[in-house]
Write a protein that holds these residues in place. Structure first.
Motif, PDB file in Angstrom:
ATOM      1  N   GLN B  57       0.874  -1.150   0.000  1.00 53.49           N
ATOM      2  CA  GLN B  57       0.000   0.000   0.000  1.00 53.49           C
ATOM      3  C   GLN B  57       0.917   1.206   0.000  1.00 53.49           C
ATOM      4  OE1 GLN B  57      -2.681   0.176   3.289  1.00 53.49           O
ATOM      5  NE2 GLN B  57      -4.137   1.362   2.127  1.00 53.49           N
ATOM      6  N   GLU B  74      -9.157  -6.811  -2.589  1.00 52.51           N
ATOM      7  CA  GLU B  74     -10.066  -5.689  -2.744  1.00 52.51           C
ATOM      8  C   GLU B  74     -10.592  -5.601  -4.176  1.00 52.51           C
ATOM      9  OE1 GLU B  74      -8.447  -2.017  -1.199  1.00 52.51           O
ATOM     10  OE2 GLU B  74     -10.074  -1.014  -2.256  1.00 52.51           O
ATOM     11  N   ASP B  77     -13.759  -7.726  -4.909  1.00 49.68           N
ATOM     12  CA  ASP B  77     -15.120  -7.211  -4.784  1.00 49.68           C
ATOM     13  C   ASP B  77     -15.209  -5.707  -4.970  1.00 49.68           C
ATOM     14  OD1 ASP B  77     -15.040  -8.475  -1.424  1.00 49.68           O
ATOM     15  OD2 ASP B  77     -14.040  -6.727  -2.258  1.00 49.68           O
ATOM     16  N   PRO B  79     -16.783  -3.241  -7.551  1.00 53.61           N
ATOM     17  CA  PRO B  79     -17.659  -3.202  -8.731  1.00 53.61           C
ATOM     18  C   PRO B  79     -17.043  -2.415  -9.888  1.00 53.61           C
ATOM     19  CG  PRO B  79     -18.611  -1.956  -6.902  1.00 53.61           C
ATOM     20  CD  PRO B  79     -17.442  -2.677  -6.363  1.00 53.61           C
ATOM     21  N   GLY B 256     -18.106   6.619 -14.169  1.00 47.75           N
ATOM     22  CA  GLY B 256     -17.165   5.514 -14.286  1.00 47.75           C
ATOM     23  C   GLY B 256     -17.612   4.354 -15.145  1.00 47.75           C
ATOM     24  N   ARG B 259     -15.064   3.200 -18.197  1.00 51.09           N
ATOM     25  CA  ARG B 259     -13.663   2.893 -17.926  1.00 51.09           C
ATOM     26  C   ARG B 259     -13.275   1.523 -18.455  1.00 51.09           C
ATOM     27  NH1 ARG B 259     -13.748   5.444 -12.098  1.00 51.09           N
ATOM     28  NH2 ARG B 259     -15.136   3.724 -11.665  1.00 51.09           N
ATOM     29  N   GLU B 267      -6.464   6.087 -13.227  1.00 48.79           N
ATOM     30  CA  GLU B 267      -7.255   6.897 -12.312  1.00 48.79           C
ATOM     31  C   GLU B 267      -6.872   6.670 -10.854  1.00 48.79           C
ATOM     32  OE1 GLU B 267     -11.545   8.170 -13.993  1.00 48.79           O
ATOM     33  OE2 GLU B 267     -11.534   6.751 -12.366  1.00 48.79           O
ATOM     34  N   ALA B 269      -4.116   5.391  -9.645  1.00 47.14           N
ATOM     35  CA  ALA B 269      -2.718   5.542  -9.258  1.00 47.14           C
ATOM     36  C   ALA B 269      -2.124   6.892  -9.621  1.00 47.14           C
ATOM     37  CB  ALA B 269      -1.881   4.430  -9.881  1.00 47.14           C
ATOM     38  N   GLY B 274      -5.683  10.344  -7.581  1.00 46.21           N
ATOM     39  CA  GLY B 274      -5.236   8.969  -7.401  1.00 46.21           C
ATOM     40  C   GLY B 274      -3.927   8.895  -6.642  1.00 46.21           C
ATOM     41  N   PHE B 275      -3.953   8.212  -5.509  1.00 46.84           N
ATOM     42  CA  PHE B 275      -2.720   8.062  -4.750  1.00 46.84           C
ATOM     43  C   PHE B 275      -2.502   6.612  -4.354  1.00 46.84           C
ATOM     44  CE2 PHE B 275      -3.470  12.566  -4.236  1.00 46.84           C
ATOM     45  CZ  PHE B 275      -2.203  13.081  -4.322  1.00 46.84           C
ATOM     46  N   ARG B 276      -3.094   5.664  -5.126  1.00 42.94           N
ATOM     47  CA  ARG B 276      -2.999   4.278  -4.693  1.00 42.94           C
ATOM     48  C   ARG B 276      -2.144   3.476  -5.669  1.00 42.94           C
ATOM     49  NH1 ARG B 276      -8.532   1.762  -3.569  1.00 42.94           N
ATOM     50  NH2 ARG B 276      -7.299   0.544  -2.099  1.00 42.94           N
TER      51      ARG B 276
END
Lengths: 419, 309
Positions: B57, B74, B77, B79, B256, B259, B267, B269, B274-276
């Motif tokens: 993470q 994650e 599940d 959507p 969305g 996409r 989006e 990352a 986006g910071f993930r």
């Protein structure tokens, strides 16, 4: 024209030289500034303000880089970590949080301890504070509110509404005349965030809104549902511009200009393009978002743009001097003038340019916003939450029946994001 | 005395360098080194890195935190992930329509008429235009208020349809925009292919009484196999890199629904909110595995081809 225009500018710049000249000696060395003010007017404003700072400090070698506004939002991560400038601009509140938490912005609490800044910038201190420390200084802010076509209101015999019932009655008449009440372009989502901000601030108040932003309240809370119920009243009336999900905020402007939509909940930056499109100040007017729940104090959105010193900067003293200069009363007056940024100065000692909308906005924020001043949906909520939520808000505006599923999704995201 | 007649062979000859001795074995590798180096740095290493980051993470700024497979959990599940995956599949299937469409336009244009070159280049035009421009043109075409599409539908008494604002139509609308240049690309591949069709075989087939669809299916199409293969490859690749059209036409919206995986990855990352990085890397890994199926198939068929010759 030119001469009459130049004279006050000269006076201002000499005044700026005098005041800042007292406290600081001339600076030497380098100063590297990164800005996102790529639109023509902000760009010219910033460049001339920096040029004056250069004149005051002839031995200082200033290097300014202006990056495209949208590209800047993604590039900032790279240049803060790899090759830091000495000064960079950004946005207040939660929008700066990721960089503060990663230790990429310098703690500038010392600047805020100086009386010059502490006294005159007090109103924005909260937005610059995280963990009890200040991480930058503001340089401009602007009001949000409902901009409307006065001529259409006159034609239909409407007046500025003061409460929710009047707002809905107005809207019903506007819809009856074959127009949309509110222009909006939600393709890039954030405009829907503005609507949620206001409906929630007026229904549940500032403190509730901030608790929601901080993840302390469930999205499935009854009070949140009430906000959406208010919103739904307008949606069911057909109040919003149709197909708004296909337009950007700029693409929704022509509907307002051509008279197909009567008003627009937006920030003051929309005034310039509306004027350019041919609307005169007689046709265009502004009113504060009306009261919904009389028991909560009025609160407003007023996004603040800021300057920061990256922690990797190599000329931090020069950067501090530049920040002091940018928030000084004279510079604040100049850069926020109607022919420059066209926004509100952050320094209490500077004067607001004599512009209809700036005056109204300043009046509203300084005397008629007792509840507090919020930044904006995507600056108050953490980035991830803002993204997911604004998508939900857009979906709600198009398919209001999906509300339960949307709120469940947001609640799930809340569980993940705020740990 | 006789011994002097035989000169000592090896010591007298200058000793050949290591490179000279191994020239045949080494030279190909020398030529390959730059390519291998770049391939490692820009392809192999990032792939390994993506796998690695997907187990963390990380907001791209601060400290990484090891979370094992929870990013994938994650995804399982999420959507939004399934919407993107479904759209990716729709893209892959419908984009292949460019191949038959390109073939038929190529057959249609494969004749000698005055000015045929002009017609051919007109049909090829959409491919020359940048994808971004294609996206913009189609956005205006679909515009719910001023667009040409709704004006036309209005004449026949239908509509108005907000193609790009309706979650049911939006992906198909973007694919239609993408098919426009892609069909032109397939057409040009088939036009060159048709030049290589053996006229004698066509003549022979005609004598045997083949015509129409039979002629096309049993005589022409088999000879176009190399062109079909290339068209298939570029179309699959095109479908998987549909990022630019989506970004220009809908920005992933409405809410969305348009996409695809690559856009979703961007989006979460890299975009404004986006910071993930870890989650984005996990999506990238899934996308990589999907691509791997196709890459494996392409490599296998090329290998088979080469062995056949």
């Amino acid at each position: 024209m030119r001469f009459t225009y130049k004279a006050p500018m000269l006076a201002l710049s000499t005044a700026a030289m005098l005041t800042t000249g007292v406290s600081a000696q001339e600076l030497t060395g380098d100063l590297k500034i990164f800005l996102d003010t790529s639109n023509p007017a902000p760009r010219a404003t910033m460049e001339s303000a920096i040029a004056k700072f250069g004149e005051m400090n002839p031995d200082l070698n200033i290097e300014t880089t202006i990056i495209d506004r949208e590209a800047y939002k993604t590039q900032i991560r790279n240049f803060l970590t790899a090759n830091s400038p000495d000064v960079a601009n950004w946005y207040a509140a939660n929008r700066m949080k990721p960089y503060v938490e990663a230790g990429l912005f310098e703690d500038v609490s010392d600047l805020w301890a100086e009386p010059e800044i502490a006294e005159n910038l007090a109103s924005t201190k909260g937005a610059m504070t995280i963990d009890g420390k200040q991480w930058g200084v503001p340089y401009t802010y602007y009001q949000w509110g409902i901009y409307y076509r006065k001529d259409i209101f006159d034609e239909l015999g409407l007046s500025e509404p003061a409460n929710w019932e009047e707002e809905k009655a107005n809207c019903a008449k506007i819809v009856e005349s074959g127009r949309a009440c509110y222009a909006i372009g939600s393709k890039f989502l954030w405009t829907a965030g503005g609507w949620f901000d206001y409906l929630n601030l007026r229904t549940n108040g500032f403190d509730f809104h901030m608790q929601l932003a901080n993840g302390e309240i469930s999205w499935e809370d009854e009070r949140v549902r009430e906000t959406f119920a208010k919103w739904r009243e307008l949606i069911d009336m057909g109040g919003f511009l149709e197909n708004h999900q296909s337009y950007s905020w700029q693409e929704a402007l022509p509907f307002m200009v051509q008279g197909d939509a009567a008003s627009y909940l937006i920030g003051n930056f929309a005034v310039a393009p509306l004027r350019e499109a041919g609307l005169t100040d007689d046709q265009l007017d502004f009113y504060q978002f009306p009261v919904i729940n009389p028991d909560v104090e009025l609160a407003e959105d007023a996004p603040t743009d800021t300057f920061h010193i990256p922690s990797g900067a190599s000329n931090k003293d020069n950067a501090r001097a530049f920040l002091r200069y940018m928030v000084s009363p004279e510079v604040q007056t100049t850069i926020n003038a109607g022919d420059a940024l066209g926004q509100l100065p952050v320094n209490a000692k500077s004067s607001v340019d004599d512009d209809k909308f700036l005056n109204e906005g300043f009046e509203m924020l300084s005397s008629n916003s007792p509840g507090g001043v919020a930044q904006f949906f995507d600056r108050d909520f953490p980035a991830e939450m803002a993204k997911v939520a604004m998508e939900g808000l857009q979906e709600f505006m198009v398919r209001p029946d999906n509300l339960d599923a949307i709120l469940a999704r947001l609640e799930k995201a809340r569980g993940r994001i705020y740990k | 005395m006789t011994t002097t007649a035989v000169p000592p062979t090896s010591p007298d000859q200058p000793r050949r360098s290591w490179y000279k001795r191994n020239e045949i074995g080494v030279t190909p590798w020398l030529f390959l080194i730059p390519a291998i180096l770049f391939f490692l740095v820009y392809v192999i290493f990032p792939i390994i890195q993506s796998f690695n980051i997907s187990a963390y993470q990380w907001d791209g700024l601060g400290e990484k935190e090891y979370v094992g497979l929870s990013n994938y959990q994650e995804l399982w599940d999420d959507p939004a992930f399934y919407t993107s995956l479904k759209n990716n599949l729709i893209w892959l299937v419908l984009y292949l329509l460019a191949i038959p469409a390109g073939l038929f336009i190529a057959l249609f244009l494969n004749q000698t008429v005055t000015g045929i070159r002009i017609y051919k280049s007109l049909f090829f035009f959409p491919f020359v235009i940048s994808q971004v421009v294609v996206g913009l043109v189609f956005t205006w075409f679909y515009d719910p208020t001023f667009g040409l599409l709704n004006s036309i539908l209005g004449v026949v008494g239908l509509g108005p349809v907000n193609v790009l604002g309706d979650p049911t139509y939006v992906t198909y609308g973007i694919i239609a925009a993408g098919l426009w240049p892609q069909t032109a690309y397939c057409m040009i591949l088939y036009l060159t292919g048709l030049n290589a069709v053996d006229p004698e075989q066509v003549e022979a087939a005609r004598l045997d009484g083949a015509k129409g669809w039979k002629m096309l299916w049993y005589v022409i199409v088999p000879q176009l196999k190399p062109a079909t293969f290339i068209a298939f490859v570029v179309t699959i690749v095109g479908a998987l890199r549909s990022f630019d059209l989506i970004s220009i036409m809908t920005n992933g919206g409405p809410f969305g629904e348009s996409r695809v995986l690559s856009f979703y990855m961007f989006e979460v990352a890299l975009s404004e909110y986006g910071f993930r990085m870890g989650y984005g890397a996990a999506i990238a890994v899934v996308l990589f595995l999907i691509m791997l199926c196709f890459i494996a198939y392409f490599l296998y068929s090329m290998y088979k081809e080469e062995r056949g010759h």
